[in-house]
Design an enzyme around this catalytic site. Structure first.
Site, PDB file in Angstrom:
ATOM      1  N   LYS A  50       0.847  -1.200   0.000  1.00  0.00           N
ATOM      2  CA  LYS A  50       0.000   0.000   0.000  1.00  0.00           C
ATOM      3  C   LYS A  50       0.880   1.248   0.000  1.00  0.00           C
ATOM      4  CE  LYS A  50      -1.901   2.927   2.760  1.00  0.00           C
ATOM      5  NZ  LYS A  50      -1.935   4.109   1.885  1.00  0.00           N
ATOM      6  N   GLY A  67       6.670   5.422   7.980  1.00  0.00           N
ATOM      7  CA  GLY A  67       5.841   6.626   8.025  1.00  0.00           C
ATOM      8  C   GLY A  67       6.041   7.354   9.335  1.00  0.00           C
ATOM      9  N   GLY A  68       5.009   8.050   9.757  1.00  0.00           N
ATOM     10  CA  GLY A  68       5.118   8.896  10.939  1.00  0.00           C
ATOM     11  C   GLY A  68       4.936   8.130  12.244  1.00  0.00           C
ATOM     12  N   THR A 104       1.213   7.197  13.284  1.00  0.00           N
ATOM     13  CA  THR A 104       0.663   6.065  12.533  1.00  0.00           C
ATOM     14  C   THR A 104       1.352   4.771  12.969  1.00  0.00           C
ATOM     15  OG1 THR A 104       0.574   7.627  10.684  1.00  0.00           O
ATOM     16  CG2 THR A 104      -0.047   5.371  10.225  1.00  0.00           C
ATOM     17  N   GLU A 114       9.377   1.889  10.730  1.00  0.00           N
ATOM     18  CA  GLU A 114      10.500   2.771  10.374  1.00  0.00           C
ATOM     19  C   GLU A 114       9.920   4.176  10.387  1.00  0.00           C
ATOM     20  OE1 GLU A 114      13.267   1.142   9.923  1.00  0.00           O
ATOM     21  OE2 GLU A 114      12.456  -0.866   9.601  1.00  0.00           O
ATOM     22  N   CYS A 135      13.523  11.605   5.732  1.00  0.00           N
ATOM     23  CA  CYS A 135      13.486  11.163   7.137  1.00  0.00           C
ATOM     24  C   CYS A 135      14.820  11.421   7.832  1.00  0.00           C
ATOM     25  CB  CYS A 135      13.104   9.692   7.221  1.00  0.00           C
ATOM     26  SG  CYS A 135      14.185   8.622   6.258  1.00  0.00           S
ATOM     27  N   GLU A 167       9.680  16.635  14.363  1.00  0.00           N
ATOM     28  CA  GLU A 167      10.061  16.490  12.961  1.00  0.00           C
ATOM     29  C   GLU A 167       9.147  17.384  12.132  1.00  0.00           C
ATOM     30  OE1 GLU A 167       8.840  12.922  10.878  1.00  0.00           O
ATOM     31  OE2 GLU A 167      10.808  12.771   9.949  1.00  0.00           O
TER      32      GLU A 167
HETATM   33  P1  NAP Z   1       2.131   8.637   7.506  1.00  0.00           P
HETATM   34  O1  NAP Z   1       1.098   9.678   7.446  1.00  0.00           O
HETATM   35  O2  NAP Z   1       2.376   7.943   8.785  1.00  0.00           O
HETATM   36  O3  NAP Z   1       1.749   7.604   6.364  1.00  0.00           O
HETATM   37  C1  NAP Z   1       2.603   6.527   6.019  1.00  0.00           C
HETATM   38  C2  NAP Z   1       1.776   5.455   5.339  1.00  0.00           C
HETATM   39  O4  NAP Z   1       0.861   4.918   6.302  1.00  0.00           O
HETATM   40  C3  NAP Z   1       0.931   5.982   4.189  1.00  0.00           C
HETATM   41  O5  NAP Z   1       0.847   4.995   3.182  1.00  0.00           O
HETATM   42  C4  NAP Z   1      -0.414   6.177   4.872  1.00  0.00           C
HETATM   43  O6  NAP Z   1      -1.458   6.153   3.971  1.00  0.00           O
HETATM   44  C5  NAP Z   1      -0.445   4.974   5.769  1.00  0.00           C
HETATM   45  N1  NAP Z   1      -1.393   5.036   6.876  1.00  0.00           N
HETATM   46  C6  NAP Z   1      -1.910   6.123   7.496  1.00  0.00           C
HETATM   47  N2  NAP Z   1      -2.739   5.746   8.500  1.00  0.00           N
HETATM   48  C7  NAP Z   1      -2.743   4.390   8.507  1.00  0.00           C
HETATM   49  C8  NAP Z   1      -3.389   3.412   9.307  1.00  0.00           C
HETATM   50  N3  NAP Z   1      -4.195   3.735  10.314  1.00  0.00           N
HETATM   51  N4  NAP Z   1      -3.179   2.109   9.037  1.00  0.00           N
HETATM   52  C9  NAP Z   1      -2.361   1.742   8.025  1.00  0.00           C
HETATM   53  N5  NAP Z   1      -1.702   2.628   7.231  1.00  0.00           N
HETATM   54  C10 NAP Z   1      -1.893   3.946   7.473  1.00  0.00           C
HETATM   55  O7  NAP Z   1       3.535   9.196   7.040  1.00  0.00           O
HETATM   56  P2  NAP Z   1       3.835  10.090   5.761  1.00  0.00           P
HETATM   57  O8  NAP Z   1       3.413  11.472   6.072  1.00  0.00           O
HETATM   58  O9  NAP Z   1       3.346   9.415   4.535  1.00  0.00           O
HETATM   59  O10 NAP Z   1       5.424   9.986   5.708  1.00  0.00           O
HETATM   60  C11 NAP Z   1       6.263  10.849   6.389  1.00  0.00           C
HETATM   61  C12 NAP Z   1       6.895  10.146   7.582  1.00  0.00           C
HETATM   62  O11 NAP Z   1       7.592   8.988   7.141  1.00  0.00           O
HETATM   63  C13 NAP Z   1       7.918  11.018   8.257  1.00  0.00           C
HETATM   64  O12 NAP Z   1       7.770  10.928   9.646  1.00  0.00           O
HETATM   65  C14 NAP Z   1       9.236  10.410   7.818  1.00  0.00           C
HETATM   66  O13 NAP Z   1      10.312  10.646   8.693  1.00  0.00           O
HETATM   67  C15 NAP Z   1       8.878   8.970   7.768  1.00  0.00           C
HETATM   68  N6  NAP Z   1       9.846   8.223   6.974  1.00  0.00           N
HETATM   69  C16 NAP Z   1      10.712   7.390   7.632  1.00  0.00           C
HETATM   70  C17 NAP Z   1      11.670   6.691   6.912  1.00  0.00           C
HETATM   71  C18 NAP Z   1      12.638   5.764   7.601  1.00  0.00           C
HETATM   72  O14 NAP Z   1      13.388   5.105   6.907  1.00  0.00           O
HETATM   73  N7  NAP Z   1      12.650   5.680   8.914  1.00  0.00           N
HETATM   74  C19 NAP Z   1      11.741   6.848   5.522  1.00  0.00           C
HETATM   75  C20 NAP Z   1      10.851   7.712   4.895  1.00  0.00           C
HETATM   76  C21 NAP Z   1       9.898   8.405   5.637  1.00  0.00           C
HETATM   77  P3  NAP Z   1      -2.015   7.502   3.319  1.00  0.00           P
HETATM   78  O15 NAP Z   1      -0.901   8.335   2.909  1.00  0.00           O
HETATM   79  O16 NAP Z   1      -2.762   6.933   2.194  1.00  0.00           O
HETATM   80  O17 NAP Z   1      -2.855   8.107   4.410  1.00  0.00           O
END
Ligand code: NAP
Length: 492
Positions: free
Chosen positions: A176, A229-230, A233, A251, A285, A386
């Protein structure tokens, strides 16, 4: 995409059950880049059921590792064949420059090549139990059905860190991507089919996490969830998965310090601090968003840095002249603007940026100027949270111990940089920092062969490297007695 079905479920491309679609916006100009199918929770449940059936059927997991390794290589070949198209999709979807997108696709290719080689070289571990009649061996088997959830900043790259090892291990999966940036993953899933991934081994749904999350995670049919992701989440998914005792690797975000000592090479330090924070408009990230700098050089360093930041060429990522693109969406820009207002109200000194660009040619996109705040305190929200945008905070230190304390003063622990010409000090500091990746006199580089992941609230898993494969494996101990005799414990 644009009328073609975008959900791959059980080996069939189909539209959403309710025929729902979503407009994917190009953040450089606010236009609709594509219209894609928006899966329903029922579609997601179907995808999990298809992956479950394909795993339980056993055919995929029984394939020879050589066959899986060859398949990964074919995927890598196709990625290179379609590199330009995939890069363009990534740029119109995320806003990053085309040059960055090309690097991303090369990196995705190297991940597939790496896991092809690694899985082909895996061997069982033989344990000597002191009885020549017993063959005791530890083997690795695929963990099962995996749900792979990726963010929007590196859509295909982050997804490849999951799909490549999952395929190598013999797992089946539901992928996804972020609802904001699904385009490259849809195109890539077509390549997986072309490379010969059997039906139902890879299933693809896109739609909002809020709508699909429960179907994907609140189930006994999934064996492993890999989420990037965040933090919020990640917490939600971890709690849901705990009910099912499903293994989860999260992650998460980072608030990454870049520590500069006065004896560091000045030119490379300024250049790497600049790139480390403003590449991809800070939506990285591991972005070095906290400059922690020795007091004696701080004024000159920050002045020079601000001059360089003001000369960064912002524009549409498709324009080769652009050095950085827009933020991913209007919604995300609004969040960055809130953080900047917060920084000002908390008393940080705004050195440059803090506004949208004035160029009328950029008015339709979600652009934001590279922003630097000096005189920051550890208690400020812009220092602790962040922001995920082009915001650099500056803190100052006078002793090595203070620099380390500041570097570790975060709930996160994803990445850090240290710059000094004193290699003994450099080694001391990198060992003292509680972060998953630490660069000494460099910043931002990684390789498919070395693990990536965070300490603290940056996560609990590891991707890439050998550990990135073992995340997708169960470990089984097989005790084979070739000359069985009675146990003889009970005498009656
Ligand atoms: P996010 O809002 O947490 O979303 C990440 C993914 O989770 C998206 O596909 C999102 O779908 C999905 N999601 C949201 N709510 C969910 C739920 N209840 N159940 C299952 N999936 C759900 O994060 P983002 O804004 O896309 O990404 C930014 C974050 O990712 C930042 O904090 C960044 O630091 C982190 N990140 C970390 C790394 C690492 O390697 N540690 C690498 C890249 C990014 P939708 O978008 O469709 O809502």
């Amino acid at each position: 995409m644009n009328g073609e079905p975008d959900l791959l479920i059980g080996g069939t491309w189909r539209h959403a059950a309710d025929r729902g679609t979503r407009d994917v916006i190009n953040p450089a100009n606010g236009t609709v880049a594509a219209v894609v199918d928006e899966a329903t929770a029922d579609d997601a449940r179907d995808a999990v059921a298809a992956a479950r059936a394909a795993f339980d059927d056993g055919a995929w997991r029984a394939t020879a590792v050589t066959e899986r390794a060859e398949l990964l290589d074919r995927v890598a070949d196709l990625l290179q064949r379609d590199k330009d198209d995939l890069a363009r999709l990534e740029t119109v979807d995320t806003g990053k420059t085309l040059a960055e997108s090309h690097i991303d696709i090369d990196d995705v290719t190297s991940v597939f090549r790496y896991y092809s080689r690694l899985v082909g070289a895996e061997a069982d571990r033989i344990v000597d139990v002191g009885d020549p009649a017993v063959i005791s061996r530890v083997v690795r088997e695929p963990i099962g059905v995996c749900v792979l959830i990726a963010p929007w900043n590196y859509p295909l790259l982050q997804m490849s860190w999951k799909i490549a090892p999952a395929l190598a291990a013999g797992c089946t999966m539901v992928a996804k991507p972020s609802e904001v940036t699904p385009l490259s993953t849809i195109a890539f899933t077509h390549l997986l089919e072309e490379a010969g991934v059997p039906p139902s081994v890879v299933n693809l749904v896109q739609g909002s996490g809020a709508a699909l999350g429960t179907a994907l995670t609140d189930t006994d049919d999934v064996d492993f969830i890999s989420f990037t992701g965040g933090l919020g989440t990640g917490r939600t998914i971890s709690k849901v998965a705990a009910e099912h005792v499903t293994k989860v690797a999260v992650e998460l975000g980072g608030k990454n310090p870049h520590i500069v000592f006065a004896d560091a090479d000045a030119d490379s330090a300024i250049d790497h601090v600049l790139t480390g924070v403003f590449l991809h408009s800070g939506q990285v990230c591991s972005a070095g968003t906290r400059l922690i700098i020795e007091e004696s050089i701080a004024d000159d360093f920050v002045a020079e840095l601000a001059g360089r930041a003001e000369r960064i060429r912002i524009g549409d990522g498709m324009d080769p002249a652009s050095e950085t693109g827009p933020l991913v969406s209007e919604q995300h820009r609004a969040k960055i603007e809130e953080y900047v207002a917060q920084g000002v109200s908390e008393g940080a000194k705004l050195v440059t940026g803090g506004a949208r660009p004035s160029d009328p040619a950029l008015a339709a996109g979600s652009f934001y100027l590279p922003t630097i705040f000096d005189r920051c305190q550890r208690s400020m929200r812009i220092v602790q949270e962040e922001t995920f945008g082009p915001i650099l905070t500056v803190e100052r230190f006078t002793t090595e111990a203070e620099a380390i304390a500041l570097g570790n003063d975060t709930q996160y622990g994803l990445a850090a940089g240290v710059r000094t010409s004193d290699s003994a000090r450099g080694e001391r500091v990198v060992r003292a920092l509680r972060h998953g990746t630490v660069w000494l006199n460099d910043f931002g580089y990684y390789t498919a062969a070395a693990e990536w992941g965070g300490f603290g609230k940056s996560g609990n898993g590891r991707e890439l490297g050998p550990t990135g494969l073992t995340e997708y494996q169960e470990i089984k101990h097989i005790w084979h007695n070739t000359a069985p005799t009675p146990a003889g414990w009970f005498k009656g």
